[in-house]
Scaffold this motif. Sequence first.
Motif, PDB file in Angstrom:
ATOM      1  N   GLU A  66       7.351   2.339  -0.637  1.00 25.37           N
ATOM      2  CA  GLU A  66       8.726   1.835  -0.619  1.00 25.37           C
ATOM      3  C   GLU A  66       8.968   0.906   0.565  1.00 25.37           C
ATOM      4  O   GLU A  66       9.755  -0.048   0.471  1.00 25.37           O
ATOM      5  N   THR A  67       8.312   1.171   1.694  1.00 23.92           N
ATOM      6  CA  THR A  67       8.441   0.297   2.861  1.00 23.92           C
ATOM      7  C   THR A  67       7.847  -1.073   2.567  1.00 23.92           C
ATOM      8  O   THR A  67       8.446  -2.107   2.878  1.00 23.92           O
ATOM      9  N   LEU A  68       6.682  -1.092   1.952  1.00 25.06           N
ATOM     10  CA  LEU A  68       6.043  -2.361   1.605  1.00 25.06           C
ATOM     11  C   LEU A  68       6.896  -3.135   0.607  1.00 25.06           C
ATOM     12  O   LEU A  68       7.060  -4.359   0.726  1.00 25.06           O
ATOM     13  N   GLN A  69       7.450  -2.443  -0.358  1.00 29.46           N
ATOM     14  CA  GLN A  69       8.296  -3.094  -1.363  1.00 29.46           C
ATOM     15  C   GLN A  69       9.525  -3.718  -0.720  1.00 29.46           C
ATOM     16  O   GLN A  69       9.922  -4.833  -1.067  1.00 29.46           O
ATOM     17  N   ALA A  70      10.141  -2.998   0.222  1.00 24.53           N
ATOM     18  CA  ALA A  70      11.350  -3.506   0.882  1.00 24.53           C
ATOM     19  C   ALA A  70      11.044  -4.759   1.695  1.00 24.53           C
ATOM     20  O   ALA A  70      11.838  -5.716   1.714  1.00 24.53           O
ATOM     21  N   ILE A  71       9.896  -4.781   2.368  1.00 25.62           N
ATOM     22  CA  ILE A  71       9.516  -5.939   3.175  1.00 25.62           C
ATOM     23  C   ILE A  71       9.286  -7.162   2.290  1.00 25.62           C
ATOM     24  O   ILE A  71       9.735  -8.269   2.607  1.00 25.62           O
ATOM     25  N   VAL A  72       8.593  -6.968   1.189  1.00 25.05           N
ATOM     26  CA  VAL A  72       8.338  -8.069   0.254  1.00 25.05           C
ATOM     27  C   VAL A  72       9.652  -8.586  -0.326  1.00 25.05           C
ATOM     28  O   VAL A  72       9.892  -9.796  -0.397  1.00 25.05           O
ATOM     29  N   ASP A  73      10.521  -7.671  -0.732  1.00 27.46           N
ATOM     30  CA  ASP A  73      11.791  -8.074  -1.338  1.00 27.46           C
ATOM     31  C   ASP A  73      12.654  -8.882  -0.370  1.00 27.46           C
ATOM     32  O   ASP A  73      13.320  -9.842  -0.779  1.00 27.46           O
ATOM     33  N   MET A  74      12.652  -8.507   0.903  1.00 29.44           N
ATOM     34  CA  MET A  74      13.462  -9.224   1.891  1.00 29.44           C
ATOM     35  C   MET A  74      13.050 -10.689   1.991  1.00 29.44           C
ATOM     36  O   MET A  74      13.887 -11.582   2.104  1.00 29.44           O
ATOM     37  N   LEU A  75      11.757 -10.944   1.931  1.00 25.30           N
ATOM     38  CA  LEU A  75      11.281 -12.319   2.042  1.00 25.30           C
ATOM     39  C   LEU A  75      11.531 -13.094   0.750  1.00 25.30           C
ATOM     40  O   LEU A  75      11.870 -14.284   0.788  1.00 25.30           O
ATOM     41  N   LYS A  76      11.390 -12.424  -0.373  1.00 26.16           N
ATOM     42  CA  LYS A  76      11.638 -13.091  -1.650  1.00 26.16           C
ATOM     43  C   LYS A  76      13.092 -13.544  -1.792  1.00 26.16           C
ATOM     44  O   LYS A  76      13.391 -14.556  -2.429  1.00 26.16           O
ATOM     45  N   GLN A  77      13.999 -12.797  -1.182  1.00 28.79           N
ATOM     46  CA  GLN A  77      15.425 -13.059  -1.349  1.00 28.79           C
ATOM     47  C   GLN A  77      15.962 -14.173  -0.452  1.00 28.79           C
ATOM     48  O   GLN A  77      17.104 -14.597  -0.634  1.00 28.79           O
ATOM     49  N   ASP A  78      15.183 -14.625   0.523  1.00 30.30           N
ATOM     50  CA  ASP A  78      15.657 -15.660   1.447  1.00 30.30           C
ATOM     51  C   ASP A  78      14.612 -16.766   1.552  1.00 30.30           C
ATOM     52  O   ASP A  78      13.614 -16.625   2.251  1.00 30.30           O
ATOM     53  N   CYS A  79      14.859 -17.867   0.869  1.00 28.01           N
ATOM     54  CA  CYS A  79      13.877 -18.950   0.835  1.00 28.01           C
ATOM     55  C   CYS A  79      13.765 -19.670   2.171  1.00 28.01           C
ATOM     56  O   CYS A  79      12.820 -20.442   2.387  1.00 28.01           O
ATOM     57  N   ASP A  80      14.714 -19.453   3.081  1.00 23.00           N
ATOM     58  CA  ASP A  80      14.663 -20.108   4.393  1.00 23.00           C
ATOM     59  C   ASP A  80      13.883 -19.295   5.425  1.00 23.00           C
ATOM     60  O   ASP A  80      13.603 -19.789   6.518  1.00 23.00           O
ATOM     61  N   ALA A  81      13.566 -18.056   5.104  1.00 26.90           N
ATOM     62  CA  ALA A  81      12.792 -17.217   6.020  1.00 26.90           C
ATOM     63  C   ALA A  81      11.300 -17.460   5.805  1.00 26.90           C
ATOM     64  O   ALA A  81      10.859 -17.697   4.684  1.00 26.90           O
ATOM     65  N   VAL A  82      10.523 -17.380   6.883  1.00 24.25           N
ATOM     66  CA  VAL A  82       9.084 -17.615   6.791  1.00 24.25           C
ATOM     67  C   VAL A  82       8.286 -16.318   6.772  1.00 24.25           C
ATOM     68  O   VAL A  82       7.114 -16.306   6.389  1.00 24.25           O
ATOM     69  N   MET A  83       8.908 -15.232   7.211  1.00 28.63           N
ATOM     70  CA  MET A  83       8.218 -13.945   7.214  1.00 28.63           C
ATOM     71  C   MET A  83       9.243 -12.817   7.242  1.00 28.63           C
ATOM     72  O   MET A  83      10.436 -13.034   7.494  1.00 28.63           O
ATOM     73  N   SER A  84       8.764 -11.612   6.965  1.00 26.17           N
ATOM     74  CA  SER A  84       9.634 -10.444   6.985  1.00 26.17           C
ATOM     75  C   SER A  84       8.887  -9.260   7.572  1.00 26.17           C
ATOM     76  O   SER A  84       7.652  -9.237   7.629  1.00 26.17           O
ATOM     77  N   THR A  85       9.653  -8.277   8.009  1.00 25.97           N
ATOM     78  CA  THR A  85       9.092  -7.061   8.577  1.00 25.97           C
ATOM     79  C   THR A  85      10.087  -5.941   8.321  1.00 25.97           C
ATOM     80  O   THR A  85      10.957  -6.073   7.457  1.00 25.97           O
ATOM     81  N   ALA A  86       9.994  -4.828   9.036  1.00 24.29           N
ATOM     82  CA  ALA A  86      10.905  -3.715   8.794  1.00 24.29           C
ATOM     83  C   ALA A  86      11.245  -3.010  10.095  1.00 24.29           C
ATOM     84  O   ALA A  86      10.562  -3.151  11.116  1.00 24.29           O
ATOM     85  N   ALA A  87      12.322  -2.241  10.041  1.00 23.64           N
ATOM     86  CA  ALA A  87      12.736  -1.409  11.168  1.00 23.64           C
ATOM     87  C   ALA A  87      13.387  -0.159  10.608  1.00 23.64           C
ATOM     88  O   ALA A  87      13.904  -0.156   9.480  1.00 23.64           O
ATOM     89  N   VAL A 113       8.869  -1.481  12.665  1.00 18.73           N
ATOM     90  CA  VAL A 113       7.718  -1.034  11.883  1.00 18.73           C
ATOM     91  C   VAL A 113       6.775  -2.239  11.781  1.00 18.73           C
ATOM     92  O   VAL A 113       7.125  -3.245  11.167  1.00 18.73           O
ATOM     93  N   GLY A 114       5.607  -2.147  12.386  1.00 17.38           N
ATOM     94  CA  GLY A 114       4.736  -3.315  12.549  1.00 17.38           C
ATOM     95  C   GLY A 114       3.970  -3.737  11.316  1.00 17.38           C
ATOM     96  O   GLY A 114       2.722  -3.786  11.313  1.00 17.38           O
ATOM     97  N   ILE A 115       4.679  -4.045  10.256  1.00 16.77           N
ATOM     98  CA  ILE A 115       4.093  -4.568   9.019  1.00 16.77           C
ATOM     99  C   ILE A 115       4.772  -5.900   8.745  1.00 16.77           C
ATOM    100  O   ILE A 115       6.001  -6.006   8.873  1.00 16.77           O
ATOM    101  N   TYR A 116       3.997  -6.916   8.360  1.00 20.78           N
ATOM    102  CA  TYR A 116       4.570  -8.244   8.159  1.00 20.78           C
ATOM    103  C   TYR A 116       4.211  -8.796   6.786  1.00 20.78           C
ATOM    104  O   TYR A 116       3.125  -8.538   6.261  1.00 20.78           O
ATOM    105  N   CYS A 117       5.136  -9.579   6.249  1.00 21.94           N
ATOM    106  CA  CYS A 117       4.859 -10.352   5.048  1.00 21.94           C
ATOM    107  C   CYS A 117       5.128 -11.816   5.384  1.00 21.94           C
ATOM    108  O   CYS A 117       6.188 -12.136   5.949  1.00 21.94           O
ATOM    109  N   TYR A 118       4.164 -12.695   5.098  1.00 21.10           N
ATOM    110  CA  TYR A 118       4.266 -14.116   5.439  1.00 21.10           C
ATOM    111  C   TYR A 118       4.272 -14.977   4.178  1.00 21.10           C
ATOM    112  O   TYR A 118       3.629 -14.627   3.181  1.00 21.10           O
ATOM    113  N   ARG A 119       4.949 -16.089   4.251  1.00 19.83           N
ATOM    114  CA  ARG A 119       4.684 -17.143   3.275  1.00 19.83           C
ATOM    115  C   ARG A 119       3.322 -17.713   3.670  1.00 19.83           C
ATOM    116  O   ARG A 119       3.075 -18.033   4.834  1.00 19.83           O
ATOM    117  N   SER A 120       2.436 -17.825   2.701  1.00 22.82           N
ATOM    118  CA  SER A 120       1.066 -18.243   3.022  1.00 22.82           C
ATOM    119  C   SER A 120       1.035 -19.612   3.692  1.00 22.82           C
ATOM    120  O   SER A 120       0.219 -19.854   4.591  1.00 22.82           O
TER     121      SER A 120
END
Length: 239
Positions: free
Chosen positions: A109-130, A177-184
């Motif tokens: 669920e943590t991984l899903q939330a991080i991915v969803d946060m980045l998908k929802q904002d096209c102006d963001a370059v990466m996402s993480t969690a807290a 939470v030190g997990i990141y999702c990046y736009r490639s």
Amino acid sequence: MSVVCVIPARYNSSRFPGKLLANALGKTVLQRTWESASLCSKIDGLYIATDSEEIAEHAKKIGAEVLWTSSTPRDGTERITEALQKYPCLQGAELILNLQGDAPGTPPETLQAIVDMLKQDCDAVMSTAASPLTDSEDLYLPRSVKCVRDMQGNALYFSRAPIPYCQSGAAQTLMHVGIYCYRSAFLKILASLPPTPLQMQENLEQLKVLEWGYRIKVALVAPNPPSVDTPEDLVELEE
């Protein structure tokens, strides 16, 4: 939007050498991390990136796909960036999730939330969690990184110091939470950016992104089990 997860895995660790191959109730730390990631429905591909023969051999035994990298990378992000340059399986992905191999208790669920946060904002370059602070001792531990974000879920700052300060003593503290999702595409840009003052002062790689003016989304998640940095952490994980 295609998503791949890469687990950077190095054998040597200053505080706990070989920790990824340490046994935690019948399975290695790395295997538990890989199995947790495999439960995330948002991930289209899952890989372990390493320069270690021992880790590669173990990864193949548990059924994981291995991406070979050199021993040059200083952190997980650099290892993934090198793999991105070499492997078409990463080059075809729009988002790349960076899950450290020493985070075996990470809920899907943590991984899903991080991915969803980045998908929802096209102006963001990466996402993480807290997640909300649950142990007051963590507030003053430098290894426990604190985070503040704005009303739209954008990161304002990360620090090893206690933040935010509150006169009333009732502030909600968020632990990073030190997990990141990046736009490639951004990973290639990130590799070309020089280090920044706050990044070096706090020794936090995500501050370089903020200092260069880019947006990081921060998903609010339930507290995650701690990563395994020391033998004591492994005992805590087993408990």
